[in-house]
Design a protein around this motif. Structure first.
Motif, PDB file in Angstrom:
ATOM      1  N   GLU A 115      15.197  35.047  34.509  1.00  0.00           N
ATOM      2  CA  GLU A 115      14.803  35.158  35.913  1.00  0.00           C
ATOM      3  C   GLU A 115      13.397  34.609  36.150  1.00  0.00           C
ATOM      4  O   GLU A 115      12.460  34.907  35.409  1.00  0.00           O
ATOM      5  N   LEU A 116      13.245  33.809  37.204  1.00  0.00           N
ATOM      6  CA  LEU A 116      11.946  33.272  37.603  1.00  0.00           C
ATOM      7  C   LEU A 116      11.222  34.341  38.418  1.00  0.00           C
ATOM      8  O   LEU A 116      11.721  34.777  39.452  1.00  0.00           O
ATOM      9  N   LEU A 117      10.058  34.785  37.933  1.00  0.00           N
ATOM     10  CA  LEU A 117       9.293  35.803  38.652  1.00  0.00           C
ATOM     11  C   LEU A 117       8.458  35.200  39.772  1.00  0.00           C
ATOM     12  O   LEU A 117       8.418  35.719  40.880  1.00  0.00           O
ATOM     13  N   THR A 118       7.744  34.125  39.457  1.00  0.00           N
ATOM     14  CA  THR A 118       6.871  33.506  40.453  1.00  0.00           C
ATOM     15  C   THR A 118       6.465  32.110  40.004  1.00  0.00           C
ATOM     16  O   THR A 118       6.635  31.755  38.835  1.00  0.00           O
ATOM     17  N   GLU A 119       5.928  31.363  40.940  1.00  0.00           N
ATOM     18  CA  GLU A 119       5.328  30.077  40.642  1.00  0.00           C
ATOM     19  C   GLU A 119       3.832  30.235  40.905  1.00  0.00           C
ATOM     20  O   GLU A 119       3.422  30.562  42.020  1.00  0.00           O
ATOM     21  N   ALA A 120       3.029  30.062  39.864  1.00  0.00           N
ATOM     22  CA  ALA A 120       1.588  30.284  39.980  1.00  0.00           C
ATOM     23  C   ALA A 120       0.911  29.122  40.696  1.00  0.00           C
ATOM     24  O   ALA A 120       1.308  27.970  40.556  1.00  0.00           O
ATOM     25  N   GLU A 121      -0.120  29.450  41.437  1.00  0.00           N
ATOM     26  CA  GLU A 121      -0.960  28.434  42.039  1.00  0.00           C
ATOM     27  C   GLU A 121      -1.974  27.978  41.003  1.00  0.00           C
ATOM     28  O   GLU A 121      -2.282  28.713  40.061  1.00  0.00           O
ATOM     29  N   GLY A 122      -2.509  26.783  41.167  1.00  0.00           N
ATOM     30  CA  GLY A 122      -3.508  26.275  40.229  1.00  0.00           C
ATOM     31  C   GLY A 122      -4.697  27.206  40.113  1.00  0.00           C
ATOM     32  O   GLY A 122      -5.083  27.858  41.079  1.00  0.00           O
ATOM     33  N   ASP A 123      -5.247  27.310  38.926  1.00  0.00           N
ATOM     34  CA  ASP A 123      -6.408  28.143  38.607  1.00  0.00           C
ATOM     35  C   ASP A 123      -6.129  29.641  38.694  1.00  0.00           C
ATOM     36  O   ASP A 123      -7.054  30.436  38.766  1.00  0.00           O
ATOM     37  N   THR A 124      -4.854  30.051  38.698  1.00  0.00           N
ATOM     38  CA  THR A 124      -4.525  31.468  38.639  1.00  0.00           C
ATOM     39  C   THR A 124      -4.885  31.986  37.247  1.00  0.00           C
ATOM     40  O   THR A 124      -4.514  31.398  36.242  1.00  0.00           O
ATOM     41  N   ILE A 125      -5.621  33.103  37.206  1.00  0.00           N
ATOM     42  CA  ILE A 125      -6.043  33.703  35.937  1.00  0.00           C
ATOM     43  C   ILE A 125      -5.013  34.752  35.526  1.00  0.00           C
ATOM     44  O   ILE A 125      -4.577  35.560  36.340  1.00  0.00           O
TER      45      ILE A 125
END
Length: 173
Positions: A115-125
Motif C-alpha cells: 500500500e502507498l501511504l503518501t508521496e513526499a514533497e521535496g526536502d521532507t525530513i
C-alpha cells in the motif's frame, strides 16, 4: 514451528522457537535479504535451549531467519521443512535523518507492491529507523514520517545527518 525474537539490541538478536519431540536437533539459518542465500549459523541439539543469540551484527540492519529440524537414524540424516522466514532489525545506535526527493513514495511495507501511504514533497525530513534490501538487492529505509511508519527506496532519499548521543546533559545558552 514458530520462530520469533526474544531480545534485540544494536548488535545482537536472540531468536527462539518451540521445542519438538523425536528429533536430533535444530539448524538455524540467516540471510540479509528475503530471497537471498541463507547461511547456517548454528546447530542446536534437541533437549538444549531452543534459542540462539546471534552476535556481532550490523546496527540498524534487517536480518531474515529460518529454522529446521533434523533427525539422525542409522547413520542417515533427515531434514524437516524450513520454518517460514522471520525478519527483524537490529536497533540503531545513532540518529539518522533522511531528506526525501520531490515525489518520493512512502509505502506501508517493503516493496512497491504494498500500500502507498503518501508521496513526499521535496526536502521532507524523515527519521530512519532501519536499513534493509528487497529481494532484488535494492536498498530501502524503514522510516517514520508524520507519526507513521513506512518504507522508502534508498534511491529516493539522501541521508542527511548521523550522530551518536554520548551524554545526557545539554548546555543551552
Amino acid at each position: 514451528m514458530d520462530l520469533a525474537p526474544t531480545k534485540t539490541t544494536t548488535k545482537n538478536i536472540t531468536m527462539a522457537w518451540g521445542a519438538l519431540n523425536d528429533i536430533t536437533g535444530y539448524e538455524l539459518y540467516r540471510s540479509d535479504s528475503p530471497n537471498g542465500a541463507y547461511e547456517q549459523i548454528t546447530t542446536i541439539a534437541a533437549g538444549a535451549a531452543t534459542q540462539y543469540k546471534d552476535r556481532n551484527l550490523t546496527s540498524g540492519q534487517c536480518f531474515y531467519y529460518k529454522v529446521r529440524t533434523y533427525k539422525e537414524e542409522n547413520g542417515t540424516i533427515r531434514y524437516g521443512e524450513f520454518s517460514p522466514a522471520f525478519y527483524i532489525w537490529t536497533k540503531l545506535d545513532y540518529t539518522r535523518l533522511a531528506v526525501a526527493e520531490d515525489g518520493a513514495f512512502i509505502y506501508k511495507g517493503l516493496g512497491t507492491d504494498t500500500e502507498l501511504l503518501t508521496e513526499a514533497e521535496g526536502d521532507t525530513i524523515m527519521t530512519v529507523t532501519y536499513y534493509t534490501a528487497d529481494e532484488t538487492g535494492k536498498s530501502w529505509y524503514r522510516i517514520k514520517i508524520d507519526g507513521e511508519i513506512g518504507f522508502v527506496r534508498g534511491s529516493e532519499v539522501t541521508i542527511a545527518k548521523q550522530g551518536k548521543v554520548t551524554t545526557s546533559k545539554v548546555n543551552v545558552r
